[in-house]
Structures are given as structure tokens and as C-alpha cells.
Design a protein around this motif. Sequence first.
Motif, PDB file in Angstrom:
ATOM      1  N   SER A 162      -5.309  -2.396  -0.815  1.00  0.00           N
ATOM      2  CA  SER A 162      -6.240  -2.641  -1.996  1.00  0.00           C
ATOM      3  C   SER A 162      -5.447  -2.313  -3.252  1.00  0.00           C
ATOM      4  N   LYS A 163      -5.766  -2.868  -4.273  1.00  0.00           N
ATOM      5  CA  LYS A 163      -5.258  -2.212  -5.530  1.00  0.00           C
ATOM      6  C   LYS A 163      -6.292  -1.982  -6.523  1.00  0.00           C
ATOM      7  N   VAL A 164      -6.099  -1.104  -7.476  1.00  0.00           N
ATOM      8  CA  VAL A 164      -6.978  -0.789  -8.629  1.00  0.00           C
ATOM      9  C   VAL A 164      -6.674  -1.477  -9.709  1.00  0.00           C
ATOM     10  N   GLN A 165      -7.710  -2.160 -10.312  1.00  0.00           N
ATOM     11  CA  GLN A 165      -7.516  -2.708 -11.811  1.00  0.00           C
ATOM     12  C   GLN A 165      -8.499  -1.998 -12.822  1.00  0.00           C
ATOM     13  N   VAL A 166      -8.021  -1.668 -13.739  1.00  0.00           N
ATOM     14  CA  VAL A 166      -8.509  -0.868 -14.660  1.00  0.00           C
ATOM     15  C   VAL A 166      -8.581  -1.549 -16.024  1.00  0.00           C
ATOM     16  N   GLN A 167      -9.861  -1.393 -16.860  1.00  0.00           N
ATOM     17  CA  GLN A 167     -10.188  -2.103 -18.114  1.00  0.00           C
ATOM     18  C   GLN A 167     -10.823  -1.175 -19.004  1.00  0.00           C
ATOM     19  N   LYS A 168     -10.320  -0.873 -20.201  1.00  0.00           N
ATOM     20  CA  LYS A 168     -10.916  -0.017 -21.220  1.00  0.00           C
ATOM     21  C   LYS A 168     -12.196  -0.673 -21.811  1.00  0.00           C
ATOM     22  N   LEU A 169     -13.342  -0.127 -21.609  1.00  0.00           N
ATOM     23  CA  LEU A 169     -14.544  -0.792 -22.251  1.00  0.00           C
ATOM     24  C   LEU A 169     -14.853  -0.243 -23.665  1.00  0.00           C
ATOM     25  N   SER A 170     -14.700   1.044 -23.855  1.00  0.00           N
ATOM     26  CA  SER A 170     -15.021   1.464 -25.096  1.00  0.00           C
ATOM     27  C   SER A 170     -14.373   2.753 -25.361  1.00  0.00           C
ATOM     28  N   THR A 171     -14.248   3.194 -26.620  1.00  0.00           N
ATOM     29  CA  THR A 171     -13.814   4.220 -27.193  1.00  0.00           C
ATOM     30  C   THR A 171     -14.768   4.966 -28.209  1.00  0.00           C
ATOM     31  N   LEU A 172     -15.149   6.339 -27.547  1.00  0.00           N
ATOM     32  CA  LEU A 172     -16.679   7.050 -28.480  1.00  0.00           C
ATOM     33  C   LEU A 172     -15.852   7.864 -29.340  1.00  0.00           C
ATOM     34  N   THR A 173     -16.340   7.993 -30.658  1.00  0.00           N
ATOM     35  CA  THR A 173     -15.810   8.818 -31.622  1.00  0.00           C
ATOM     36  C   THR A 173     -17.034   9.605 -32.235  1.00  0.00           C
ATOM     37  N   GLY A 174     -16.957  10.734 -32.887  1.00  0.00           N
ATOM     38  CA  GLY A 174     -17.933  11.486 -33.280  1.00  0.00           C
ATOM     39  C   GLY A 174     -17.800  12.970 -33.436  1.00  0.00           C
ATOM     40  N   HIS A 175     -16.933  13.259 -32.260  1.00  0.00           N
ATOM     41  CA  HIS A 175     -16.439  14.924 -32.192  1.00  0.00           C
ATOM     42  C   HIS A 175     -15.606  14.973 -33.337  1.00  0.00           C
ATOM     43  N   ARG A 176     -15.328  16.202 -34.071  1.00  0.00           N
ATOM     44  CA  ARG A 176     -14.483  16.406 -35.156  1.00  0.00           C
ATOM     45  C   ARG A 176     -13.431  17.443 -34.697  1.00  0.00           C
ATOM     46  N   ASP A 177     -13.544  17.664 -33.345  1.00  0.00           N
ATOM     47  CA  ASP A 177     -12.259  18.592 -32.708  1.00  0.00           C
ATOM     48  C   ASP A 177     -11.874  18.013 -31.298  1.00  0.00           C
ATOM     49  N   CYS A 178     -11.073  18.702 -30.684  1.00  0.00           N
ATOM     50  CA  CYS A 178     -10.625  18.175 -29.324  1.00  0.00           C
ATOM     51  C   CYS A 178     -11.874  18.311 -28.421  1.00  0.00           C
ATOM     52  N   VAL A 179     -12.144  17.249 -27.604  1.00  0.00           N
ATOM     53  CA  VAL A 179     -13.296  17.206 -26.736  1.00  0.00           C
ATOM     54  C   VAL A 179     -12.717  17.719 -25.284  1.00  0.00           C
ATOM     55  N   TYR A 180     -13.344  18.778 -24.890  1.00  0.00           N
ATOM     56  CA  TYR A 180     -12.830  19.719 -23.828  1.00  0.00           C
ATOM     57  C   TYR A 180     -13.570  19.459 -22.436  1.00  0.00           C
ATOM     58  N   THR A 181     -14.871  18.905 -22.629  1.00  0.00           N
ATOM     59  CA  THR A 181     -15.611  18.624 -21.233  1.00  0.00           C
ATOM     60  C   THR A 181     -16.587  17.641 -21.310  1.00  0.00           C
ATOM     61  N   LEU A 182     -16.725  16.980 -20.109  1.00  0.00           N
ATOM     62  CA  LEU A 182     -17.824  15.978 -19.890  1.00  0.00           C
ATOM     63  C   LEU A 182     -18.662  16.565 -18.597  1.00  0.00           C
ATOM     64  N   GLU A 183     -20.073  16.036 -18.732  1.00  0.00           N
ATOM     65  CA  GLU A 183     -20.849  16.532 -17.614  1.00  0.00           C
ATOM     66  C   GLU A 183     -21.909  15.414 -17.331  1.00  0.00           C
ATOM     67  N   ARG A 184     -22.221  15.334 -16.396  1.00  0.00           N
ATOM     68  CA  ARG A 184     -23.435  14.251 -15.840  1.00  0.00           C
ATOM     69  C   ARG A 184     -24.722  14.503 -16.154  1.00  0.00           C
ATOM     70  N   SER A 185     -25.650  13.721 -16.250  1.00  0.00           N
ATOM     71  CA  SER A 185     -27.138  14.192 -16.540  1.00  0.00           C
ATOM     72  C   SER A 185     -27.957  13.514 -15.271  1.00  0.00           C
ATOM     73  N   GLY A 186     -29.074  13.511 -15.544  1.00  0.00           N
ATOM     74  CA  GLY A 186     -30.003  13.154 -14.554  1.00  0.00           C
ATOM     75  C   GLY A 186     -29.915  11.525 -14.339  1.00  0.00           C
ATOM     76  N   GLU A 187     -29.343  11.073 -15.216  1.00  0.00           N
ATOM     77  CA  GLU A 187     -29.472   9.345 -15.082  1.00  0.00           C
ATOM     78  C   GLU A 187     -28.088   9.091 -14.966  1.00  0.00           C
ATOM     79  N   GLU A 188     -27.772   8.148 -14.190  1.00  0.00           N
ATOM     80  CA  GLU A 188     -26.256   7.543 -13.766  1.00  0.00           C
ATOM     81  C   GLU A 188     -25.441   7.259 -15.229  1.00  0.00           C
TER      82      GLU A 188
END
Length: 309
Positions: free
Chosen positions: A3-29
Motif C-alpha cells: 500500500s502507499k499513502v497519499q497526502v493532501q493539504k486541506l487547510s492552514t489555520l492561522t491566528g496564533h501570534r507566536d510558535c505553536v507548540y502543542t495540539l490536543e484532542r477534545s471529547g469530539e473527534e
Amino acid sequence: MASKVQVQKLSTLTGHRDCVYTLERSGEEHIFFSAAGDGMVAAWDLNNPENGELIAKVNTSVYALRYVADRNLLLIGQNQEGLQVIDLKDKKILKSVPLPKVAIFDIAYIPELQKIFVAMGNGAVGVISSDTFELQTIVRKTDQSARSLAYNPQTQDLAIGYSDNVIRIFDAGAMELKHELASHANSVFTVAYSPDGKLLLSGSRDAHLRVWEVEQNYKERGYTIAHMYTINHITYSPDGRHFATCSMDKSIKVWDAETFKLLKVIDKIRNASHGTSVNKLFWSAHQNQLVSCSDDRTISVWDIKQVEL
């Protein structure tokens, strides 16, 4: 079957005014959180990714977040200031837990033990009751940073990666030291257990990805030079078939979790990816989307598709 993996960029999210260091899940997917050097903690909706919602603003940079599912709380590691507990329903601070005035690099929440673990820049790991949010104890084996935490529910092991190049395995209940793994040549920035709990993966400032056999007393299975520079984070896909690594070398790599074969490189030239260090990944079960954040102040959302050949 190959198998191979295909990648497509869906979106770029902006709004932070400094380096973004971490991401975390919530109760909804489809909802996840981000935190940055600007002290802002935001929630994002993968169904409507353009607009982030401000959840909290703290006075310092934030390297670590942890979601507490059973109580819908968000734990914010406020560097130099301790742990903030946010009630997400009311967006109120429920509690502030004072800790040593150092950086907070990672937070783990273990519901079956009713404990929260906080990895700190002075080498200490704070153990906090998830019931009362009182600090129970501090465990310190080195004066160099505790950088990363991973819990194995199958064995109740807590793996901690440190800046003295060692991974220490503790019994999470008693916080007794069980193993010391000393193969990395530099600070261990990320540790992750496989979904079945049989392997521990580690990534370091030495750019090596190492694999440890949990049931063989953490015997090292092997390693690969996975990136050009520091490996900042490792995360598994929701189905456990793949894992992804991200690095200071600005790239994200997708690997086969069984064979450890490299399947895809996501970078600026090929995929219009990040221009600077990629700090953290979040692999959502929502349409198998991979989210990345960077020193370039942006968050990218990637569609990851596996194509059978």
C-alpha cells in the motif's frame, strides 16, 4: 498487500501570534486544541477549520495541554506558573495548581489511577490527584528536563524521556523505577507506546527513532535515523496501522507501524508544509486527518489516504 499513502493539504489555520507548540484532542473527534508561545489556547473544528475559538489566555508560553475526558476539563501547563485546570463547559478556571517555577513540557492523565503527571524543566515529575488537584509527590531522578510522558495501560508502566538522554520506566501507581534505557545520544523529546502496548517508540535530539520491546524488559529492537534534526513528536494513527514523526528539520514522516517502512515525507517543497520546526502532531479519527503545528505560527490539516496497490 502493498500500500502507499497519499497526502493532501486541506487547510492552514492561522491566528496564533507566536510558535505553536502543542495540539490536543477534545471529547469530539472533529474538535482539537492548540497552544502557543503567545499564551493563547484555542479550539478548532475540523468541519469548519478557518475560525479558532479562544478557550483561555495565560501569561506565559504553553508547551503542554491534556484533555480530561470524563470531566470535560483541559489541563494547561503554564510555564513558570504551574497547572491550570479549565472547565470547558463554562470556560472558567476551576483550579490553579502551583508547581516549581520551571517549564512544563508534558502532561499525562491516567483515569484508572486518578493521577495526573507533569513533566518539568528541572527534571522533576509532579504527581497530582485528578480528584482534588492536590500535588501528591514530586519524583526527581536527574536535574535535567523531563521532556515527554507515555503511559502503557497494559503494563501500568509510565515511560519518561529526559534531557540526560535516558528513558526511565516507572510503575505508574507507586512511581518506582523499573528500567533505565540509555541508548540515545541526546535529549529524549518524545516517547509513545504502540496501541497494543508491546512496543515503546522514542525520538530524540539525536534524530534517531528507537524501538523497544516492552515484554522483553525493554530490550532494544533497533533504530533508524529518521530525520535530519531533532524528532519532536511521535503519534499513532487511530487504527494503529501507521505512525507519524515530526522534526526540527521542518518535515513530517508517515511510517508503517508493523514494518517501520517510511511511506511518506511531507515537507515544504512537495506539500507546501511548514517553513520551520514542526513541533507536535494530532492524528484525528475524524476522516483520518493529521494535524501539525509549527514554529511558523501555523497549524496544517492533512488528509491521509491509504491506497492499496
